[in-house]
Design an enzyme around this catalytic site. Structure first.
Site, PDB file in Angstrom:
ATOM      1  CE  LYS A  48      -3.402  -1.002  -0.650  1.00 44.89           C
ATOM      2  NZ  LYS A  48      -3.734  -1.627  -1.972  1.00 44.89           N
ATOM      3  CG  HIS A 110       4.269  -6.239  -1.240  1.00 44.60           C
ATOM      4  ND1 HIS A 110       4.429  -4.921  -1.610  1.00 44.60           N
ATOM      5  CD2 HIS A 110       3.035  -6.604  -1.696  1.00 44.60           C
ATOM      6  CE1 HIS A 110       3.351  -4.532  -2.278  1.00 44.60           C
ATOM      7  NE2 HIS A 110       2.499  -5.530  -2.345  1.00 44.60           N
ATOM      8  CB  SER A 140      -3.460   2.743   2.230  1.00 45.08           C
ATOM      9  OG  SER A 140      -3.695   2.227   0.942  1.00 45.08           O
TER      10      SER A 140
HETATM   11  P1  A3P Z   1      -5.069   4.840  -0.719  1.00 43.74           P
HETATM   12  O1  A3P Z   1      -5.672   3.607  -0.158  1.00 43.74           O
HETATM   13  O2  A3P Z   1      -4.535   5.747   0.356  1.00 43.74           O
HETATM   14  O3  A3P Z   1      -5.946   5.563  -1.668  1.00 43.74           O
HETATM   15  P2  A3P Z   1      -0.296  -0.211  -3.658  1.00 43.74           P
HETATM   16  O4  A3P Z   1      -0.326  -0.049  -5.121  1.00 43.74           O
HETATM   17  O5  A3P Z   1       1.076  -0.305  -3.083  1.00 43.74           O
HETATM   18  O6  A3P Z   1      -1.200  -1.289  -3.197  1.00 43.74           O
HETATM   19  O7  A3P Z   1      -0.822   1.153  -3.023  1.00 43.74           O
HETATM   20  C1  A3P Z   1      -2.160   1.541  -3.160  1.00 43.74           C
HETATM   21  C2  A3P Z   1      -2.289   2.971  -2.707  1.00 43.74           C
HETATM   22  O8  A3P Z   1      -1.699   3.829  -3.693  1.00 43.74           O
HETATM   23  C3  A3P Z   1      -3.750   3.403  -2.566  1.00 43.74           C
HETATM   24  O9  A3P Z   1      -3.736   4.409  -1.539  1.00 43.74           O
HETATM   25  C4  A3P Z   1      -3.988   3.971  -3.952  1.00 43.74           C
HETATM   26  O10 A3P Z   1      -5.111   4.823  -4.038  1.00 43.74           O
HETATM   27  C5  A3P Z   1      -2.691   4.719  -4.175  1.00 43.74           C
HETATM   28  N1  A3P Z   1      -2.452   5.043  -5.584  1.00 43.74           N
HETATM   29  C6  A3P Z   1      -2.504   4.214  -6.645  1.00 43.74           C
HETATM   30  N2  A3P Z   1      -2.291   4.883  -7.785  1.00 43.74           N
HETATM   31  C7  A3P Z   1      -2.085   6.171  -7.441  1.00 43.74           C
HETATM   32  C8  A3P Z   1      -1.820   7.365  -8.186  1.00 43.74           C
HETATM   33  N3  A3P Z   1      -1.730   7.346  -9.509  1.00 43.74           N
HETATM   34  N4  A3P Z   1      -1.678   8.521  -7.496  1.00 43.74           N
HETATM   35  C9  A3P Z   1      -1.776   8.539  -6.157  1.00 43.74           C
HETATM   36  N5  A3P Z   1      -2.027   7.460  -5.405  1.00 43.74           N
HETATM   37  C10 A3P Z   1      -2.181   6.282  -6.033  1.00 43.74           C
END
Ligand code: A3P
Length: 296
Positions: A48, A110, A140
């Site tokens: 996340k 991860h 998140s």
């Molecule tokens: P939130 O839950 O705070 O919205 P991962 O890809 O490591 O699983 O992380 C997911 C997190 O990154 C989520 O955070 C998601 O919304 C955010 N995320 C994904 N794409 C993004 C983007 N283009 N810009 C900003 N945040 C992004």
């Protein structure tokens, strides 16, 4: 369906000192003997922290021009295999990576730094590590565990936060992960350590740094295209990167592309929770130089 039953709400167990779930350890032997190639690029994060965002950026930087079909026909998790995953609904990550025919291979993990297969170090592979401040990362992760039945039962927010502080999360404690990789980076110039908060503050600046690390020199136009295509709103609506094709996730509970902000923790932490968290954080982060911002 029956296929995903065995994935449902798996128990956490201790795996060499790190909390894990079976779908990330079932394939352990193949993970440990995975053969990296010198031009592989490993995208490493605590869950996340912005994995998908950076994965898509790297994918577009490397293949946006040359293989436009790739963007419309393959979901991101097939373009960028998740090394340690063994969900049974997809081939294991090691197999997906071995099947990739494009170069460089982009591989997501991860794993805490001490678990990374040794061939990545032997081959001097480049690694892009993304870190996100603990409070937003916890929030998140909470919503992710709520919507994804392949993750352990999250419980309520207070419960979850306590467990986060105790380090009883899949892939272990946040602090061990971000500091472990930070220490590794001090002696390994092939690791590019990025912060989610910096990406939000100035995506273009971070994109430039990333290109220089990767030895890429895209045109201004191309860089703009990458920045635009990977903006939150665009990724949210792009079925090839928003995980809408994954059966274990229930977007009615919470979408994968949830908010994409810095500081959403303020909408979740009570004052008491925040104070307790800060107190605990100070102790755990006492011996590291890595610094995080919880606002931008
Ligand atoms: P939130 O839950 O705070 O919205 P991962 O890809 O490591 O699983 O992380 C997911 C997190 O990154 C989520 O955070 C998601 O919304 C955010 N995320 C994904 N794409 C993004 C983007 N283009 N810009 C900003 N945040 C992004």
């Amino acid at each position: 369906s029956k296929d995903i039953e065995h994935l449902s709400r798996p128990p956490l167990f201790d795996f060499h000192g790190v909390s894990m779930i079976h779908c990330f350890t079932d394939n352990w032997e193949n993970i440990q003997k995975f053969q990296a190639r010198p031009d592989d690029i490993l995208i490493a994060t605590y869950p996340k922290a912005g994995t998908t965002w950076v994965s898509y950026i790297l994918d577009l930087l490397h293949f946006g021009q040359t293989s436009p079909d790739r963007q419309t026909s393959l979901p991101i998790y097939e373009r960028v295999p998740f090394l340690e995953s063994d969900f049974h609904i997809l081939p294991p990550g090691t197999e997906l990576a071995e099947k990739l025919t494009t170069t460089p291979r982009l591989i997501k993990t991860h794993l805490p730094v001490q678990f990374v297969p040794k061939s990545f170090w032997e081959q001097n592979c480049r690694v892009v590590y993304v870190a996100r401040n603990a409070k937003d990362n916890a929030v998140s992760y909470f919503h992710f565990d709520r919507m994804n039945i392949a993750q352990p039962e999250p419980g309520d927010w207070n419960n979850f936060l306590q467990r986060f502080m105790d380090g009883k999360m899949v892939f272990g404690p946040w602090n061990d992960h971000v500091t472990g990789w930070w220490e590794k980076k001090q002696t390994n110039s092939n690791i590019h350590y990025m912060f989610y908060e910096d990406m939000i503050e100035d995506t273009r600046r971070e994109l430039d740094k990333l290109c220089s690390f990767l030895g890429l020199s895209p045109s201004e136009e191309e860089k703009e295209r990458v920045r635009g295509g990977t903006q939150f709103d665009n990724m949210e609506n792009n079925n090839m990167v928003n995980y809408s094709t994954i059966p274990v996730m229930d977007f009615k509970i919470s979408p994968f592309m949830r908010k994409g902000k810095v500081g959403d923790w303020k909408n979740h932490f009570t004052v008491a929770q925040s104070e307790q968290f800060d107190e605990d954080y100070k102790k755990k982060m006492m011996n590291t130089t890595v610094q995080f911002r919880t606002v931008v």
